[in-house]
Scaffold this active site. Sequence first.
Site, mmCIF file in Angstrom:
data_model
loop_
_atom_site.group_PDB
_atom_site.id
_atom_site.type_symbol
_atom_site.label_atom_id
_atom_site.label_comp_id
_atom_site.label_asym_id
_atom_site.label_seq_id
_atom_site.Cartn_x
_atom_site.Cartn_y
_atom_site.Cartn_z
ATOM 1 N N THR A 1 0.884 -1.145 0.000
ATOM 2 C CA THR A 1 0.000 0.000 0.000
ATOM 3 C C THR A 1 0.929 1.204 0.000
ATOM 4 O O THR A 1 2.138 1.055 0.054
ATOM 5 C CB THR A 1 -0.871 -0.144 1.256
ATOM 6 O OG1 THR A 1 -1.596 -1.354 1.142
ATOM 7 C CG2 THR A 1 -1.789 1.012 1.517
ATOM 8 N N THR B 1 -4.247 1.921 -2.087
ATOM 9 C CA THR B 1 -3.599 0.628 -2.317
ATOM 10 C C THR B 1 -4.142 -0.095 -3.532
ATOM 11 O O THR B 1 -5.262 0.172 -3.992
ATOM 12 C CB THR B 1 -3.807 -0.275 -1.071
ATOM 13 O OG1 THR B 1 -3.044 -1.461 -1.199
ATOM 14 C CG2 THR B 1 -5.267 -0.665 -0.885
ATOM 15 N N SER C 1 -10.446 -3.230 5.627
ATOM 16 C CA SER C 1 -9.074 -2.785 5.373
ATOM 17 C C SER C 1 -8.330 -2.590 6.686
ATOM 18 O O SER C 1 -8.939 -2.475 7.758
ATOM 19 C CB SER C 1 -9.119 -1.467 4.605
ATOM 20 O OG SER C 1 -7.837 -0.890 4.547
ATOM 21 N N SER C 2 -7.011 -2.540 6.588
ATOM 22 C CA SER C 2 -6.182 -2.199 7.752
ATOM 23 C C SER C 2 -5.557 -0.812 7.611
ATOM 24 O O SER C 2 -4.769 -0.394 8.472
ATOM 25 C CB SER C 2 -5.056 -3.217 7.903
ATOM 26 O OG SER C 2 -5.580 -4.488 8.138
ATOM 27 N N GLY D 1 -0.137 -3.919 4.902
ATOM 28 C CA GLY D 1 -1.204 -4.869 5.219
ATOM 29 C C GLY D 1 -1.613 -4.699 6.664
ATOM 30 O O GLY D 1 -1.781 -3.590 7.169
HETATM 31 N N1 GLY Z 1 -5.067 -4.082 1.166
HETATM 32 C C1 GLY Z 1 -4.572 -3.762 2.427
HETATM 33 C C2 GLY Z 1 -5.572 -3.112 3.305
HETATM 34 O O1 GLY Z 1 -6.521 -2.535 2.823
HETATM 35 O O2 GLY Z 1 -5.410 -3.168 4.485
#
Ligand code: GLY
Length: 556
Positions: free
Chosen positions: A365, A383, A436-437, A458
Amino acid sequence: MKIKLFYLIACALFTTITNAQTYAKNGMVVSDNSAASKVGTEILKKGGNAIDASIATAFALAVTHPQAGNIGGGGFLVFMKSDGNATTIDFREKAPLKATTNMFLDKDGNLIAGSNHNGLQSVGVPGTVAGLYMAHKKYGKLPWASLVQPAVDLAENGVPLSYTLYKHALHYKKESEFMANYFTNEKGEITQMDEIWKQPVLAATLKEIRDNGKDGFYKGKVAKEIARFMKKNDGLITLKDLAKYEAVERAPLKGTYKGHDIFVMPPPSSGGVALLEMMNIMELADFNKAPFNSTPYVHLVAEAMRRAFADRAEHLGDPDFNLNMPLEKLTSKEFAKNRYNNIDWQKASVSDSTKYGQIYDGTNTTHLSVLDKDGNAVSLTYTLEHSYGSRLGSPKLGFIFNNEMGDFNPQPGYTNSKGLIGSAANIIKPEKRMLSSMTPTIVAKDGKAVLVIGSPGGRTIINTVFQTVLNVIEFDMPIHMAIETMKIHHQWLPDRILYERGLLSPDTVKALEAMGHTMEPRGQLGRLMGITVDSDNKVYVGASDSSSPDGGAVGY
Ligand code: GLY
């Protein structure tokens, strides 16, 4: 005072600081690519505000940092105005209308390994252009075309291919026909390091967006080609999906920590909820008994992470599909007290694998932080999910599609200690946003932004942003030190602490193992992009993580 001395000594012992800070009086942009940061700063110099600069930087990153910068993905933006009010824009990708809950399962109901991250069915309906356009319409100052044009120029005139992108060119050319042609020059050969890399097809797509705003992506030529390409190659996204996509303005979640306000994203990002829960737990700690980087400190941080990630797995998903998420409870001081009080200071808790766990998350990201001369702040993370997303795209459009469908829980009801979560909040449904993170964050004091921060990585995003915020506001670290110093990561399941190799003393590692923690070294955690404000002198201090090879803080 003692604590500060300790951490200075600890940092000197355990930290390799290779990145200088950048200082500026009027404005600052920090991103994963210094050419893109420069684009944003030029917009500020022309009288643009932080929103304008963030939009221009994000489009520029789609050209110069294609592993995560994008128009084919999605993300989140937190905006704090100089008057102290904050808002957020959610431009997370959505599942296409044709998506189904069991789309990645075999006939026995088991996940087909890798299917949720590979191929065109892993692509969510992109949100980036809609989100940036909404930010422009609601809060921008400069004309839209002037914000997209710098990206058009970078794509059309080209940029020298960096060492990192050159290595990517060699590596990713094996992934797909699209990637085999992606980094090529006019002769059709892989562009060499430092050779000018042009992207004329992407430039043409960006011109559509420049001239037609959001519709330049979601309707018209570009949309038709996306839909055609999807149909031809078994993808799910249709013209209807594109026409229906809307970014959403959402009220931020607001937490506090010892006199600071913390503004973060609500779901569908889990980052904000988890960050506030962990900050509330840390506020209860006596750091004289758990000094920075000591065994009790790492234990406490890991136990806070374990608890916040268990709650994340259990409760969080798209708010438009989960109307009763206990957000107030999870982010309350009272709840943190319960969580804090059941930490055993002598031994590690055990994550219960019959309950909640993790799915594999992409780590590529990218984040950008902006502060303008009036003190408006933008924290933006977006991302493609994996590095170069699905590694697929139409040769007629020149941009890469995300593989964000992999962020859904693919196998309803099935959670295991190795890797899958099956909780209902984040199962696939048509038009749902995947959890999402991403954790774009703004910390304020007395109504003024004092820290703008975020990271890729991530699931590690939540924890690296959490520790950086803590480093700045609890331990008073300068921004580059807060970014560079030791980070750990615990995410409930798998039940282990990842720590940055060489940055935690071997004795501490042994002591934590004796308490029952499983310790696993990693090269690096996070790639943080941050700005702090020296309020006394009205100076902005920016730093991009030294692990970002092309990153840069550019101020004026
Ligand atoms: N694709 C990583 C997130 O959205 O956390």
